[in-house]
Structures are given as structure tokens and as C-alpha cells.
Design an enzyme around this catalytic site. Structure first.
Site, short mmCIF file in Angstrom:
data_model
loop_
_atom_site.label_atom_id
_atom_site.label_comp_id
_atom_site.label_asym_id
_atom_site.label_seq_id
_atom_site.Cartn_x
_atom_site.Cartn_y
_atom_site.Cartn_z
N TYR A 27 28.81 44.77 20.91
CA TYR A 27 30.18 44.61 20.96
C TYR A 27 30.85 44.90 19.77
CZ TYR A 27 34.94 42.80 21.01
OH TYR A 27 36.01 42.50 20.65
N ALA A 82 38.23 40.87 16.71
CA ALA A 82 38.28 40.18 17.55
C ALA A 82 37.10 38.94 17.67
CB ALA A 82 38.28 40.68 19.16
N HIS A 257 41.09 52.63 16.27
CA HIS A 257 40.75 51.40 16.89
C HIS A 257 39.02 51.40 16.79
CE1 HIS A 257 42.46 48.09 19.49
NE2 HIS A 257 41.03 47.79 19.61
N ASP A 288 42.40 52.59 8.52
CA ASP A 288 41.13 51.72 8.81
C ASP A 288 40.10 52.58 9.47
OD1 ASP A 288 41.33 51.68 11.43
OD2 ASP A 288 42.16 49.68 11.50
N GLY A 289 38.84 52.40 9.48
CA GLY A 289 37.81 53.19 10.33
C GLY A 289 36.79 53.90 9.21
#
Length: 372
Positions: A27, A82, A257, A288-289
């Protein structure tokens, strides 16, 4: 491997992969579909090269900066990520303490395993709250008001996830939140559980709760319910940058994302300069990323970012060593970034310029020899 033996951020992921259940590691680590963008988020940094300046007195280097008026110790912040208690029992609370100790900002996501109030109770710190738009706008409004009461300083609106990307690892693993955990921000409205399904439980949860009709009007709506500055996270084009500024955004986070939504979009470091140019200095641009090195941070700032956010390095370090791991990641990135500045001849962030790097989309700096 002991924490004092770790020499770079990537090593935390190796430890996390061994410690975490496969469903949880997958995940955190995986991206959408073919995962091309996931790989490109990292690979694109390697195609940006330095043009260091020499014989500059770098005996004193200042890496402090201001974000929305708040002074922080370095231009490296923690992205909203998350369900962090899947990585470590203290989850988001440990991350919040590590961010505060490092003198930087933590963004807390909506889908947390520690509540807004629990994170706020960990002690002082500058924190932003990242909100998703629920079908029931009252849910979103309540979250924003709770964040305001808890002392959060800005709202981050995630704009690239009206539905969840096709994450094949989660489908194969039939991802769901482990039974001992809940989405703590929603316990009082009975939305705290992610049910098991025949594919990804998270995808089903998002499909059931998040609003696919999310649009620019919701940016305006957010401004009617909060006086906090609003950052839009998930912008990667000049066109949307201009609309974001017109809509009253206080800042933009260039993000795909973590390559978990639409595959085959550009790496964020590749998209960054287009957004910076379109913003014309009217609002700060962050990104970000793929950031795993202090050199990556320098390249982002050279392309116009005001600061960067890191996500996966934090959860992997959290899984490996809890709060101490997150502190270590922030320390390593800070030290690498300061070293990169020194070796490029920069003593403050304002001295980092576009001339310090060369990218694959730059025209050749040396003209070819004329034909005789």
C-alpha cells in the site's frame, strides 16, 4: 541494521519491507497501473545535473525559510500520508513529534489513524490539514473547523483524487485497514472502518464517500468556511495553475499523488518549472514526489520550488524505527541538502538559481561548431 548504521534514506525502505506485512508495505510503496510515473518520479531527478560555482566562502550556510509566513528550519516538510499506525503503533503522533523536533511543518491527511486532536496534543508545532471533499459537505466542514480549533495553520485541498487510481497491488491484496485500527477522524460519524471487499477496500471506501463532482467552485466554498490559507495539492499544468490563482489559492503543491492516481503523467520535478512560470511569483509553489536525497531538494529549489514535501521516506522510517526513524530521515535530508548547497557555492536559499542546474529540456549551452 541499526539506526546509527543507516547512511541514506533508501535504506529505511529496505528495513520497512522486511518488517511490514505485505499488504501494508505494498500500500505504501506501490503506484497506479504500470507504475511508470512511480519510477519516473525518481528517475527524472537523475537527469538533472549540477553546474556548481567554485571559490565561494561557504563557512556559513543558512537553510531556514518561511512558508506562508511561518519560519521553519529547512525547506523540507512532511507530506500528508494516510493511515500511519499501519507502519508503527504511534503513527501520526510520532511523525508530528519528529517534525516539531526538526523545526518543520507536518501536513496531516484526512484519512488518519490518529485524530486531529490527538496529533495537536503531541505538543507545539506548525501543522497543516489536508482535506478531501466528501459527498456530505458537512463532513468536510466539520473537519476544517476541528483543524482550526486544534491550531492547524493552513488547509491543503487534494484536487487530483475525485476517485481512486487503479492500484493493482491493493486489488491483489484486497487491501483493508487492519481490524485493530480505525480512521480516527470519522469515528463519531460512523465512517471509521474500511470494509473488506473483493478488490481494494480503500477504493470502495473512497468511491462511497468522496465526491466525484469536486470542482473549482469547491475552492471558493472552502474560502467561505475558513479564514486559513488554502493550498491546492495535485496541480501539474500551467492552465490549472492560473485558474488556481484566480480562484484564490494561497499556494500550490505540484504533486501526482505519489504516482498513485493517473499513470503516465510527468514526474513532478519535470512538471515543476511549468507551474512555477505560470504562477509568476503570485503564490508560492511547493512540490512532492520522488525526493530521497538532499540533492533532489536542491534541484527542486533551483527549478523554482519554495520548499518540498516528503511522504514515503517518512512512513518507511516510521516503520523501521518509529519517531527516531523519522527524525533520522529529516536529519539526513537536511545534512545532505546543506552539503549540496556548499558544494554548489550557495550560502542561502536565495542564492540557489536556475543557473546551478542543467536539464534535459534545456537547449545546449555550447553551440555546435560551424561547418567549414
Amino acid at each position: 541494521m541499526k539506526i546509527d548504521e543507516i547512511t541514506n534514506v533508501a535504506e529505511f525502505e529496505e528495513i520497512a519491507k522486511k518488517k511490514l506485512p505485505k499488504m501494508v508495505y505494498d500500500y505504501y510503496a506501490s503506484g497506479a497501473e504500470d507504475q511508470w510515473t512511480l519510477k519516473e518520479n525518481r528517475n527524472a531527478f537523475s537527469r538533472i545535473l549540477f553546474r556548481p560555482r567554485i571559490l565561494v566562502d561557504v563557512s556559513k550556510i543558512d537553510i531556514t525559510t518561511n512558508v506562508l509566513g511561518f519560519k521553519i528550519a529547512m525547506p523540507i516538510m512532511i507530506a500528508p500520508t494516510a493511515m500511519q499506525k499501519m507502519a508503527h503503533p504511534e503513527g501520526e503522533n510520532a511523525t508530528a513529534r519528529a517534525a516539531s523536533a526538526a523545526g518543520t511543518i507536518m501536513a496531516l491527511t484526512t484519512l488518519t489513524t490518529s485524530s486531529i486532536e490527538e496529533v495537536a496534543s503531541t505538543g507545539p508545532g506548525i501543522r497543516f490539514f489536508s482535506v478531501h471533499m466528501f459527498k456530505d459537505r458537512n463532513v468536510a466542514a466539520q473537519l476544517v473547523r476541528r483543524a482550526e480549533r486544534a491550531g492547524f495553520k493552513a488547509i491543503v485541498l487534494t484536487v487530483d483524487a475525485p476517485i481512486l487510481g487503479h492500484r493493482e497491488a491493493d486489488i491483489k491484496n484486497r487491501f483493508t485497514l487492519p481490524p485493530h485500527l480505525t480512521l480516527k477522524n470519522f469515528e463519531d460519524v460512523h465512517l471509521g472502518k474500511i470494509d473488506e471487499t473483493n478488490d481494494s477496500g480503500l477504493a470502495s471506501y473512497v468511491a462511497g464517500q468522496m465526491d466525484r463532482s469536486l470542482s473549482w467552485k469547491d475552492v471558493k466554498w472552502l474560502q467561505t468556511i475558513t479564514s486559513l490559507p488554502i493550498l491546492l495539492k495535485g496541480v501539474i499544468t500551467a492552465e490549472d495553475t492560473r485558474i488556481a490563482i484566480q480562484s484564490g489559492a494561497s499556494g500550490i503543491i505540484v504533486s501526482n499523488h505519489g504516482a498513485r492516481q493517473l499513470d503516465y503523467v510527468p514526474a513532478t520535478i519535470t512538471a515543476l518549472e511549468e507551474v512555477v512560470k505560470a504562477a509568476q511569483g503570485k503564490v508560492p509553489v511547493f512540490m512532492d514526489g520522488g525526493i530521497r536525497r538532499g540533492t533532489d531538494v536542491f534541484k527542486a529549489l533551483a527549478l523554482g520550488a519554495s520548499a518540498v514535501f516528503i511522504g514515503r521516506p517518512v512512513v518507511f522510517a516510521l516503520a523501521a524505527a518509529g519517531e527516531a526513524g523519522v527524525r533520522k530521515v529529516l536529519d539526513m535530508l537536511r545534512d545532505e541538502f546543506e552539503l549540496t548547497m556548499a558544494l554548489n557555492g550557495c550560502r542561502s536559499l536565495r542564492e540557489i538559481t536556475r543557473d546551478h542546474i542543467v536539464t534535459e529540456w534545456d537547449r545546449p549551452r555550447i553551440a555546435p561548431a560551424p561547418r567549414l
